[in-house]
Motif scaffolding. Structure first.
Motif, PDB file in Angstrom:
ATOM      1  N   LYS A 221      67.478  41.993  75.131  1.00 38.93           N
ATOM      2  CA  LYS A 221      67.563  42.833  73.930  1.00 38.93           C
ATOM      3  C   LYS A 221      66.690  44.072  74.076  1.00 38.93           C
ATOM      4  O   LYS A 221      67.085  45.183  73.687  1.00 38.93           O
ATOM      5  CB  LYS A 221      67.137  42.017  72.703  1.00 38.93           C
ATOM      6  N   GLN A 222      65.487  43.892  74.646  1.00 38.37           N
ATOM      7  CA  GLN A 222      64.589  45.027  74.843  1.00 38.37           C
ATOM      8  C   GLN A 222      65.159  46.006  75.867  1.00 38.37           C
ATOM      9  O   GLN A 222      65.094  47.238  75.690  1.00 38.37           O
ATOM     10  CB  GLN A 222      63.218  44.526  75.303  1.00 38.37           C
ATOM     11  N   ILE A 223      65.729  45.476  76.945  1.00 37.40           N
ATOM     12  CA  ILE A 223      66.327  46.329  77.979  1.00 37.40           C
ATOM     13  C   ILE A 223      67.485  47.143  77.407  1.00 37.40           C
ATOM     14  O   ILE A 223      67.618  48.340  77.681  1.00 37.40           O
ATOM     15  CB  ILE A 223      66.804  45.474  79.174  1.00 37.40           C
TER      16      ILE A 223
ATOM     17  N   HIS B 217      69.947  52.235  75.346  1.00 37.31           N
ATOM     18  CA  HIS B 217      70.495  53.074  74.284  1.00 37.31           C
ATOM     19  C   HIS B 217      69.657  54.347  74.103  1.00 37.31           C
ATOM     20  O   HIS B 217      70.209  55.459  73.962  1.00 37.31           O
ATOM     21  CB  HIS B 217      70.527  52.302  72.959  1.00 37.31           C
ATOM     22  N   ILE B 218      68.338  54.187  74.116  1.00 41.68           N
ATOM     23  CA  ILE B 218      67.444  55.336  73.939  1.00 41.68           C
ATOM     24  C   ILE B 218      67.606  56.323  75.092  1.00 41.68           C
ATOM     25  O   ILE B 218      67.700  57.551  74.889  1.00 41.68           O
ATOM     26  CB  ILE B 218      65.979  54.859  73.832  1.00 41.68           C
ATOM     27  N   ALA B 219      67.647  55.795  76.331  1.00 39.41           N
ATOM     28  CA  ALA B 219      67.793  56.661  77.500  1.00 39.41           C
ATOM     29  C   ALA B 219      69.131  57.382  77.488  1.00 39.41           C
ATOM     30  O   ALA B 219      69.239  58.553  77.899  1.00 39.41           O
ATOM     31  CB  ALA B 219      67.657  55.829  78.774  1.00 39.41           C
ATOM     32  N   ARG B 220      70.176  56.710  77.008  1.00 43.58           N
ATOM     33  CA  ARG B 220      71.510  57.297  76.978  1.00 43.58           C
ATOM     34  C   ARG B 220      71.591  58.432  75.949  1.00 43.58           C
ATOM     35  O   ARG B 220      72.293  59.438  76.167  1.00 43.58           O
ATOM     36  CB  ARG B 220      72.525  56.207  76.659  1.00 43.58           C
ATOM     37  N   LYS B 221      70.878  58.290  74.847  1.00 40.94           N
ATOM     38  CA  LYS B 221      70.939  59.290  73.780  1.00 40.94           C
ATOM     39  C   LYS B 221      69.951  60.430  73.985  1.00 40.94           C
ATOM     40  O   LYS B 221      70.259  61.601  73.746  1.00 40.94           O
ATOM     41  CB  LYS B 221      70.670  58.621  72.430  1.00 40.94           C
TER      42      LYS B 221
ATOM     43  N   ASP C   4      67.003  44.363  87.488  1.00 40.70           N
ATOM     44  CA  ASP C   4      68.415  44.739  87.422  1.00 40.70           C
ATOM     45  C   ASP C   4      68.668  45.672  86.235  1.00 40.70           C
ATOM     46  O   ASP C   4      69.453  46.632  86.327  1.00 40.70           O
ATOM     47  CB  ASP C   4      69.277  43.484  87.298  1.00 40.70           C
ATOM     48  N   GLY C   5      67.989  45.404  85.118  1.00 43.04           N
ATOM     49  CA  GLY C   5      68.153  46.251  83.936  1.00 43.04           C
ATOM     50  C   GLY C   5      67.660  47.661  84.167  1.00 43.04           C
ATOM     51  O   GLY C   5      68.328  48.638  83.789  1.00 43.04           O
ATOM     52  N   PHE C   6      66.499  47.802  84.820  1.00 46.73           N
ATOM     53  CA  PHE C   6      65.960  49.130  85.093  1.00 46.73           C
ATOM     54  C   PHE C   6      66.880  49.924  86.022  1.00 46.73           C
ATOM     55  O   PHE C   6      67.107  51.121  85.831  1.00 46.73           O
ATOM     56  CB  PHE C   6      64.563  49.026  85.705  1.00 46.73           C
ATOM     57  N   VAL C   7      67.391  49.266  87.044  1.00 45.86           N
ATOM     58  CA  VAL C   7      68.292  49.938  87.986  1.00 45.86           C
ATOM     59  C   VAL C   7      69.564  50.384  87.281  1.00 45.86           C
ATOM     60  O   VAL C   7      70.068  51.497  87.497  1.00 45.86           O
ATOM     61  CB  VAL C   7      68.631  49.012  89.173  1.00 45.86           C
TER      62      VAL C   7
ATOM     63  N   ARG D 164      76.520  48.189  76.957  1.00 44.00           N
ATOM     64  CA  ARG D 164      77.318  46.975  76.828  1.00 44.00           C
ATOM     65  C   ARG D 164      77.576  46.332  78.184  1.00 44.00           C
ATOM     66  O   ARG D 164      77.558  45.102  78.317  1.00 44.00           O
ATOM     67  CB  ARG D 164      78.651  47.291  76.147  1.00 44.00           C
ATOM     68  N   LEU D 165      77.821  47.162  79.187  1.00 46.78           N
ATOM     69  CA  LEU D 165      78.036  46.640  80.538  1.00 46.78           C
ATOM     70  C   LEU D 165      76.760  46.006  81.074  1.00 46.78           C
ATOM     71  O   LEU D 165      76.794  44.943  81.716  1.00 46.78           O
ATOM     72  CB  LEU D 165      78.497  47.768  81.469  1.00 46.78           C
ATOM     73  N   ILE D 166      75.628  46.635  80.790  1.00 42.70           N
ATOM     74  CA  ILE D 166      74.337  46.094  81.230  1.00 42.70           C
ATOM     75  C   ILE D 166      74.086  44.733  80.581  1.00 42.70           C
ATOM     76  O   ILE D 166      73.703  43.766  81.241  1.00 42.70           O
ATOM     77  CB  ILE D 166      73.186  47.062  80.877  1.00 42.70           C
ATOM     78  N   GLU D 167      74.332  44.655  79.289  1.00 43.94           N
ATOM     79  CA  GLU D 167      74.119  43.404  78.557  1.00 43.94           C
ATOM     80  C   GLU D 167      75.010  42.291  79.091  1.00 43.94           C
ATOM     81  O   GLU D 167      74.568  41.146  79.258  1.00 43.94           O
ATOM     82  CB  GLU D 167      74.381  43.622  77.071  1.00 43.94           C
TER      83      GLU D 167
END
Length: 252
Positions: free
Chosen positions: A85-87, A92-96, A229-232, A241-244
């Protein structure tokens, strides 16, 4: 990522059940608890075992292994759902707002791997460089923790042999007192108690602790792999959504 949770009642129940079974069996056989309480045998087994483990382990590894022993009763709390959830929130923040804004989260993070990953993202590091840098940290910590856990496994290997050594020493003492029959029975009992201590501590304490620590370390490694994996994925600009969806595949 690592928080001490409430007491693991499974471990408490397990050790209590083992002790009750042994003591209860002794009573059923008509024995007394006092016959199992032999200070000399305990000193030989514990002293010899600790000495052997110290001989094979650097002091830093030995001390950390003892500290990790507390995890058996108070294991670190691993929450993959909360981490994912944190990742996703960071994604979302990085994308926006862009990757640079993630630097604002760095001061409030205590976990070294998380802090390093966020800083690398904020610095605009390439995904392959982020993976390379974080994998080194993950492997180093895993190796350190597994080496620390092995002191319990080593103790489980040495204790039975030290127990036999204690039994032999006890029998030597018996042989020295053959002229006094009153000392023979007690001497033989003390000799075999050393073997009981060695085998009992190995199979009821040391080896179970080692195996449980390996399980906890494995869970911790999975948490770190999720984070890596989340950071990459964030660095590659993947959709949250794909990351999740991919990160949820790490656990059942």
């Amino acid at each position: 990522m690592l928080k001490k949770s409430k007491m693991d009642l499974n471990s408490v129940f397990g050790i209590l059940l083992a002790l009750v079974a042994i003591v209860g069996g002794q009573f059923l056989e008509g024995g007394h608890i006092s016959s199992l309480l032999q200070a000399a045998a305990f000193v030989i087994v514990m002293g010899g075992t600790v000495g052997a483990v110290l001989l094979q382990s650097p002091m830093k590894i030995f001390i950390n292994g003892l500290r990790m022993g507390a995890w058996v009763f108070f294991p670190p709390e691993h929450s993959p759902q909360a981490l994912i959830k944190q990742i996703i929130n960071w994604a979302h923040i990085a994308r926006k707002e862009g990757l640079l804004v993630l630097e604002e989260f760095v001061p409030g993070v205590k976990d070294p791997l998380t802090k390093k990953g966020l800083q690398l993202l904020a610095d605009g590091s390439p995904p392959e460089k982020i993976r390379e840098a974080l994998e080194i940290d993950v492997l180093a910590l895993e190796n350190y923790q597994r080496q620390s856990a092995r002191i319990w496994e080593a103790a489980g290997g040495y204790a039975p042999t030290i127990g036999i050594l204690g039994a032999v020493l006890g029998l030597i003492h018996v042989m020295e007192n053959l002229s006094d029959p009153n000392l023979l029975g007690n001497g033989i009992a003390v000799a075999f108690v050393a073997t009981v201590y060695g085998v009992g501590l190995a199979n009821l304490v040391f080896l179970p602790v080692a195996n449980k620590l390996k399980t906890i370390i494995g869970e911790h490694v999975v948490m770190q792999e999720i984070l890596l994996d989340g950071f990459v994925a964030i660095a590659q600009g993947e959709h949250p959504r794909l990351i999740e969806s991919r990160l949820n595949g790490y656990f059942i």
